[in-house]
Design an enzyme around this catalytic site. Sequence first.
Site, mmCIF file in Angstrom:
data_model
loop_
_atom_site.group_PDB
_atom_site.id
_atom_site.type_symbol
_atom_site.label_atom_id
_atom_site.label_comp_id
_atom_site.label_asym_id
_atom_site.label_seq_id
_atom_site.Cartn_x
_atom_site.Cartn_y
_atom_site.Cartn_z
ATOM 1 N N CYS A 109 -25.064 3.772 8.109
ATOM 2 C CA CYS A 109 -25.819 3.339 6.929
ATOM 3 C C CYS A 109 -27.027 4.228 6.648
ATOM 4 C CB CYS A 109 -26.274 1.889 7.097
ATOM 5 S SG CYS A 109 -24.902 0.701 7.207
ATOM 6 N N LYS A 133 0.834 -1.205 0.000
ATOM 7 C CA LYS A 133 0.000 0.000 0.000
ATOM 8 C C LYS A 133 0.863 1.247 0.000
ATOM 9 C CE LYS A 133 -1.030 2.439 3.344
ATOM 10 N NZ LYS A 133 -1.396 3.050 4.645
ATOM 11 N N CYS A 169 -18.658 4.967 6.369
ATOM 12 C CA CYS A 169 -18.582 3.497 6.423
ATOM 13 C C CYS A 169 -17.548 3.076 7.474
ATOM 14 C CB CYS A 169 -18.242 2.934 5.051
ATOM 15 S SG CYS A 169 -18.657 1.184 4.865
ATOM 16 N N CYS A 211 -26.127 -1.115 -1.291
ATOM 17 C CA CYS A 211 -25.072 -1.849 -0.592
ATOM 18 C C CYS A 211 -25.588 -3.184 -0.044
ATOM 19 C CB CYS A 211 -24.531 -0.994 0.554
ATOM 20 S SG CYS A 211 -23.252 -1.829 1.537
ATOM 21 N N CYS A 256 -26.021 7.105 4.582
ATOM 22 C CA CYS A 256 -25.229 6.734 3.397
ATOM 23 C C CYS A 256 -26.116 6.686 2.161
ATOM 24 C CB CYS A 256 -24.560 5.386 3.621
ATOM 25 S SG CYS A 256 -23.560 4.844 2.218
#
Length: 211
Positions: free
Chosen positions: A196, A119, A189, A205, A199
């Site tokens: 949620c 990463k 998230c 989702c 969101c």
Amino acid sequence: MRSRKDAPVDQLGAEHCYDSSAPPKVRRYQVLLALMLSSQTKDQVTAGAMQRLRARGLTVDSILQTDDNTLGKLIYPVGFWRTKVKFIKQTSAILQQHYNGDIPASLSELVALPGVGPKMAHLAMAVAWGIVSGIAVDTHVHRIANRLRWTKRMTRSPEETRIALEEWLPRELWSEVNGLLVGFGQQICLPVHPRCQTCLNKTLCPSAQSF
């Protein structure tokens, strides 16, 4: 949801922690150091450590001339700071001996450095060299990609997630997916108790029903 760019990563991520007025070689080194410090550490803590290091003049030579105890005090409380002192010293010595104080310009050479994972290497290539070598996957990207089922099957590690994402996500989007999902993971998230209800993905989702 990310249009305001007001998550911690947007102001305090590794690409914001280097001295923009420093010579290119020093800037690239500072980017790499910020990425090494950022592992298992909140952006605010990484930025604070970088600020303290930069106040002393953050170069390969200055780090090699700083004793381990002092370096530890400067980077504390980043995660695993004792181990990072060792890795920073080892990597800085390698950069001085083999790269004339610069950082490598290839992924394989970057991941060969002590304390530098995939990463960090992909982000270093993008931020320091302006080369998109792959998708940088951290815990946020790993978590969200699995929640959204962007991987064909549940993946067990960030590196597995990177391979799965790169198989289907168009290459022209690789450079932006990390910043988008990291900020999304910091604000909405969340690892525990994701938001949620607020969101905009909640009807799309697959994981939203389980929280």
